[in-house]
Design a protein around this motif. Structure first.
Motif, PDB file in Angstrom:
ATOM      1  N   GLU A   1       0.837  -1.204   0.000  1.00 57.11           N
ATOM      2  CA  GLU A   1       0.000   0.000   0.000  1.00 57.11           C
ATOM      3  C   GLU A   1       0.874   1.258   0.000  1.00 57.11           C
ATOM      4  OE1 GLU A   1      -0.432  -2.633   2.053  1.00 57.11           O
ATOM      5  OE2 GLU A   1      -2.142  -3.421   0.900  1.00 57.11           O
ATOM      6  N   GLN A   2       1.961   1.229   0.766  1.00 58.55           N
ATOM      7  CA  GLN A   2       2.861   2.386   0.784  1.00 58.55           C
ATOM      8  C   GLN A   2       3.532   2.566  -0.584  1.00 58.55           C
ATOM      9  OE1 GLN A   2       5.010   0.943   4.183  1.00 58.55           O
ATOM     10  NE2 GLN A   2       3.918   2.263   5.633  1.00 58.55           N
ATOM     11  N   ALA A   3       3.941   1.455  -1.174  1.00 53.06           N
ATOM     12  CA  ALA A   3       4.562   1.528  -2.509  1.00 53.06           C
ATOM     13  C   ALA A   3       3.560   2.035  -3.541  1.00 53.06           C
ATOM     14  CB  ALA A   3       5.102   0.151  -2.904  1.00 53.06           C
ATOM     15  N   ASP A   4       2.332   1.520  -3.473  1.00 51.81           N
ATOM     16  CA  ASP A   4       1.300   1.954  -4.423  1.00 51.81           C
ATOM     17  C   ASP A   4       1.040   3.452  -4.300  1.00 51.81           C
ATOM     18  OD1 ASP A   4       1.079  -0.635  -5.270  1.00 51.81           O
ATOM     19  OD2 ASP A   4      -0.785  -1.067  -4.180  1.00 51.81           O
ATOM     20  N   ALA A   5       1.008   3.951  -3.072  1.00 42.88           N
ATOM     21  CA  ALA A   5       0.750   5.375  -2.864  1.00 42.88           C
ATOM     22  C   ALA A   5       1.874   6.229  -3.446  1.00 42.88           C
ATOM     23  CB  ALA A   5       0.569   5.667  -1.367  1.00 42.88           C
ATOM     24  N   ALA A   6       3.108   5.768  -3.292  1.00 45.15           N
ATOM     25  CA  ALA A   6       4.241   6.511  -3.864  1.00 45.15           C
ATOM     26  C   ALA A   6       4.175   6.463  -5.395  1.00 45.15           C
ATOM     27  CB  ALA A   6       5.557   5.927  -3.361  1.00 45.15           C
ATOM     28  N   GLN A   7       3.832   5.303  -5.918  1.00 45.98           N
ATOM     29  CA  GLN A   7       3.727   5.139  -7.370  1.00 45.98           C
ATOM     30  C   GLN A   7       2.633   6.058  -7.935  1.00 45.98           C
ATOM     31  OE1 GLN A   7       4.438   1.109  -8.187  1.00 45.98           O
ATOM     32  NE2 GLN A   7       5.524   1.863  -9.991  1.00 45.98           N
ATOM     33  N   GLN A   8       1.516   6.133  -7.208  1.00 39.27           N
ATOM     34  CA  GLN A   8       0.405   6.991  -7.619  1.00 39.27           C
ATOM     35  C   GLN A   8       0.819   8.453  -7.637  1.00 39.27           C
ATOM     36  OE1 GLN A   8      -2.538   5.233  -8.344  1.00 39.27           O
ATOM     37  NE2 GLN A   8      -2.881   7.123  -9.492  1.00 39.27           N
ATOM     38  N   LEU A   9       1.540   8.850  -6.607  1.00 40.86           N
ATOM     39  CA  LEU A   9       2.013  10.234  -6.520  1.00 40.86           C
ATOM     40  C   LEU A   9       2.877  10.586  -7.730  1.00 40.86           C
ATOM     41  CD1 LEU A   9       2.425  12.894  -4.837  1.00 40.86           C
ATOM     42  CD2 LEU A   9       4.454  11.786  -3.849  1.00 40.86           C
ATOM     43  N   VAL A  10       3.790   9.693  -8.070  1.00 35.91           N
ATOM     44  CA  VAL A  10       4.667   9.943  -9.221  1.00 35.91           C
ATOM     45  C   VAL A  10       3.842   9.994 -10.508  1.00 35.91           C
ATOM     46  CG1 VAL A  10       6.581   9.020 -10.602  1.00 35.91           C
ATOM     47  CG2 VAL A  10       6.700   8.976  -8.090  1.00 35.91           C
ATOM     48  N   ALA A  11       2.924   9.044 -10.684  1.00 38.65           N
ATOM     49  CA  ALA A  11       2.111   8.995 -11.913  1.00 38.65           C
ATOM     50  C   ALA A  11       1.239  10.244 -12.050  1.00 38.65           C
ATOM     51  CB  ALA A  11       1.244   7.739 -11.900  1.00 38.65           C
ATOM     52  N   ASP A  12       0.643  10.679 -10.920  1.00 38.79           N
ATOM     53  CA  ASP A  12      -0.291  11.808 -10.960  1.00 38.79           C
ATOM     54  C   ASP A  12       0.414  13.150 -11.135  1.00 38.79           C
ATOM     55  OD1 ASP A  12      -2.294  10.020 -10.532  1.00 38.79           O
ATOM     56  OD2 ASP A  12      -2.655  10.577  -8.420  1.00 38.79           O
ATOM     57  N   GLU A  13       1.531  13.324 -10.455  1.00 41.96           N
ATOM     58  CA  GLU A  13       2.095  14.667 -10.356  1.00 41.96           C
ATOM     59  C   GLU A  13       3.477  14.820 -10.976  1.00 41.96           C
ATOM     60  OE1 GLU A  13       1.768  16.318  -6.394  1.00 41.96           O
ATOM     61  OE2 GLU A  13       0.066  15.003  -5.926  1.00 41.96           O
ATOM     62  N   PHE A  14       4.163  13.699 -11.181  1.00 38.51           N
ATOM     63  CA  PHE A  14       5.526  13.777 -11.748  1.00 38.51           C
ATOM     64  C   PHE A  14       5.671  12.780 -12.899  1.00 38.51           C
ATOM     65  CE2 PHE A  14       5.662  15.290  -7.413  1.00 38.51           C
ATOM     66  CZ  PHE A  14       6.449  16.430  -7.483  1.00 38.51           C
ATOM     67  N   PRO A  15       4.830  12.913 -13.933  1.00 38.08           N
ATOM     68  CA  PRO A  15       4.872  11.936 -15.028  1.00 38.08           C
ATOM     69  C   PRO A  15       6.209  11.925 -15.765  1.00 38.08           C
ATOM     70  CG  PRO A  15       3.497  13.826 -15.593  1.00 38.08           C
ATOM     71  CD  PRO A  15       3.825  13.964 -14.145  1.00 38.08           C
ATOM     72  N   GLU A  16       7.012  12.963 -15.531  1.00 38.05           N
ATOM     73  CA  GLU A  16       8.341  12.972 -16.161  1.00 38.05           C
ATOM     74  C   GLU A  16       9.276  11.934 -15.516  1.00 38.05           C
ATOM     75  OE1 GLU A  16       7.056  15.273 -14.204  1.00 38.05           O
ATOM     76  OE2 GLU A  16       8.564  16.479 -13.129  1.00 38.05           O
ATOM     77  N   HIS A  17       8.951  11.467 -14.301  1.00 41.13           N
ATOM     78  CA  HIS A  17       9.774  10.448 -13.639  1.00 41.13           C
ATOM     79  C   HIS A  17       9.075   9.088 -13.699  1.00 41.13           C
ATOM     80  CE1 HIS A  17      11.957  13.864 -12.297  1.00 41.13           C
ATOM     81  NE2 HIS A  17      11.199  14.177 -11.261  1.00 41.13           N
ATOM     82  N   SER A  18       9.848   8.044 -13.443  1.00 40.75           N
ATOM     83  CA  SER A  18       9.235   6.723 -13.246  1.00 40.75           C
ATOM     84  C   SER A  18       9.786   6.143 -11.943  1.00 40.75           C
ATOM     85  CB  SER A  18       9.584   5.801 -14.415  1.00 40.75           C
ATOM     86  OG  SER A  18      10.975   5.530 -14.416  1.00 40.75           O
ATOM     87  N   ILE A  19       9.027   5.285 -11.318  1.00 40.26           N
ATOM     88  CA  ILE A  19       9.477   4.686 -10.056  1.00 40.26           C
ATOM     89  C   ILE A  19       9.162   3.194 -10.066  1.00 40.26           C
ATOM     90  CG2 ILE A  19       7.317   5.329  -8.867  1.00 40.26           C
ATOM     91  CD1 ILE A  19       9.097   5.754  -6.315  1.00 40.26           C
ATOM     92  N   THR A  20      10.165   2.396  -9.727  1.00 42.68           N
ATOM     93  CA  THR A  20      10.063   0.935  -9.769  1.00 42.68           C
ATOM     94  C   THR A  20      10.470   0.373  -8.415  1.00 42.68           C
ATOM     95  OG1 THR A  20      10.750   1.022 -12.084  1.00 42.68           O
ATOM     96  CG2 THR A  20      10.858  -1.143 -10.972  1.00 42.68           C
ATOM     97  N   PHE A  21       9.583  -0.408  -7.808  1.00 42.22           N
ATOM     98  CA  PHE A  21       9.885  -1.013  -6.505  1.00 42.22           C
ATOM     99  C   PHE A  21      10.396  -2.434  -6.684  1.00 42.22           C
ATOM    100  CE2 PHE A  21       8.384   1.990  -3.332  1.00 42.22           C
ATOM    101  CZ  PHE A  21       7.669   2.890  -4.115  1.00 42.22           C
ATOM    102  N   HIS A  22      11.564  -2.715  -6.155  1.00 38.46           N
ATOM    103  CA  HIS A  22      12.078  -4.095  -6.148  1.00 38.46           C
ATOM    104  C   HIS A  22      11.234  -4.910  -5.166  1.00 38.46           C
ATOM    105  CE1 HIS A  22      14.832  -7.468  -5.839  1.00 38.46           C
ATOM    106  NE2 HIS A  22      15.600  -6.933  -6.776  1.00 38.46           N
ATOM    107  N   ASP A  23      10.931  -6.158  -5.540  1.00 46.65           N
ATOM    108  CA  ASP A  23      10.118  -7.012  -4.653  1.00 46.65           C
ATOM    109  C   ASP A  23      10.735  -7.187  -3.273  1.00 46.65           C
ATOM    110  OD1 ASP A  23       8.029  -7.426  -6.340  1.00 46.65           O
ATOM    111  OD2 ASP A  23       8.799  -9.318  -7.161  1.00 46.65           O
ATOM    112  N   GLN A  24      12.033  -6.998  -3.200  1.00 42.37           N
ATOM    113  CA  GLN A  24      12.710  -7.130  -1.901  1.00 42.37           C
ATOM    114  C   GLN A  24      12.156  -6.152  -0.866  1.00 42.37           C
ATOM    115  OE1 GLN A  24      15.322  -4.532  -1.077  1.00 42.37           O
ATOM    116  NE2 GLN A  24      15.152  -5.340   1.012  1.00 42.37           N
TER     117      GLN A  24
END
Lengths: 276, 276
Positions: free
Chosen positions: A16-39
């Motif tokens: 849920e924390q990762a999803d929220a960070a991913q959402q923030l990047v997608a919504d407000e910083f589309p110039e960046h991408s963020i990838t969470f390692h399963d670790q």
């Protein structure tokens, strides 16, 4: 455009924390991408996976040319157990990256800085993405990746090199193979969940072991547990006391700490993101 | 006959605690005498008087030929603030005394040992005189003053020099001007009221900064606070883990700690009291 990869060298975060960070990047910083390692979501006792799992994930991301920056997911204790091994295995790709985190992540930032690997940066972490105040802290980092320095710690002058550390983390790093040469640096320290007497004790240690630094700034000291007696000195008085004993210039407060106001401190000479 | 003087270089004791210790000596050890400096009951914030008051009381008693031994009243944090100044002012009288205490008092024991001043001794303190189990711990020290070594830590062999420290105290001493040369020593460590992750962190520091010691023994680790997650390793596993990483022989447990079973460890080569 910054391609951000996330690993958790200390303790895990939730999906849920990762999803929220991913959402923030997608919504407000589309110039960046963020990838969470399963670790990031692994569990092994206190840690986000075993030492080997955390080490392998970090080295994999750091050495991968598909990413420009490593954003550490969360602190919480544990990055000291892998920091020395991690920097030893980092390649030329890792050497051009930006690494952002704070608190327990200070062990890694120190080791990176000591070894001249990339740009270590004190800054808030993805774990905070679930609250609006936490997201504001993350926006500061994401804007900095975009070349916007408005979230930098305001005392940074671009002339005197600076670092920022959690107080106990720096005390534990001092004199170990992780310790960078902090001569001539402004050292900012913050603390959380430690008794006032413990803060005093940590300043005793640092006052005795730090090299000739340019000065010290005190960040916030939050969530201090109740003690059975009042200490009798404020944390700022304590910082001034030990700085005076050690001959370290006390330069005032810094806007860093375990709060949403936590500002960005690129290690060395402050500058906009080199990864943008 | 040992003429014992008591000062409180860290936190104060109560008159009732002092009276109970005095009564124990009068009732059971009439061959000794015990004198409490009024400084033991002073209050200045966290401490038993200001730094100057604690320093003056300790130096006064240490340099006074009317006493053979200094028994520190209580730990609790604060002796680090006066240890360096205290040993600098100790005279030839102070150099033939025995000094007993532990926990936070480790800062003083370290400074005394480093400077070759008297016989520093890890042992229980007068603050414990109000309970029967506490008195049993004090009897161990008082018997040792009488030349009875039955309260010595059982692993002491009289051949390998030993020291005993609270874990965080030793971590804070390391690399400061208080640190004795522990090369070739057996180092015993104990801890109280620290999280397991904090114990792991302290071992990380010590594993990186201790010199070539003869080995490490683990005392008790008590009153560990609840954490939000299980650490996943026992404290003995942690000690073994870091000793293995550092190449320090792990020698097993030691009967020291914040319990009434706390045994006596004369710094250096174990022997009956030199003050008897």
């Amino acid at each position: 455009m910054t391609r951000i990869a996330v690993s958790a060298p200390a303790t895990p975060i939730t999906r849920e924390q990762a999803d929220a960070a991913q959402q923030l990047v997608a919504d407000e910083f589309p110039e960046h991408s963020i990838t969470f390692h399963d670790q990031c979501f692994m569990n092994a006792g206190h840690f986000a996976g075993t030492d080997i799992q955390r080490l392998e994930a970090l080295v994999e991301l750091a050495n991968d040319p598909a990413f420009d920056a490593i954003w550490f997911a969360k602190g919480g204790y544990g990055s000291n157990r892998i920091a020395e091994a991690a920097v030893a295995r980092m390649n030329h790709v890792a050497r051009s990256k930006t690494y952002v985190g704070y608190s327990d992540i200070g062990y890694l930032l120190a080791a990176l800085y000591r070894n001249g690997i990339g740009q270590p940066v004190h800054g808030s972490m993805p774990v905070s993405a679930r609250s609006e105040r936490g997201r504001e802290a993350l926006r500061r980092v994401l804007r900095w990746f975009s070349g916007d320095g408005s979230g930098l710690e305001p005392s940074l002058d671009g002339k005197t090199p600076a670092v920022a550390f959690n107080l106990i983390t720096l005390a534990m790093i001092a004199n170990t193979p992780l310790m960078p040469d902090l001569s001539g640096h402004i050292v900012m320290v913050e603390e959380v969940s430690e008794h006032i007497y413990s803060v005093d004790r940590l300043f005793f240690h640092l006052a005795n072991v730090l090299p000739r630094v340019a000065g010290l700034r005190l960040g916030s000291v939050t969530d201090v547990p109740e003690n059975d007696r009042e200490f009798g000195q404020s944390v700022e008085d304590i910082a001034k006391f030990w700085c005076a004993r050690a001959g370290i210039p006390y330069l005032g407060r810094a806007e860093i700490g375990h709060t949403p106001e936590n500002r960005i401190v690129p290690f060395g000479l402050a500058s906009p993101s080199t990864a943008g």
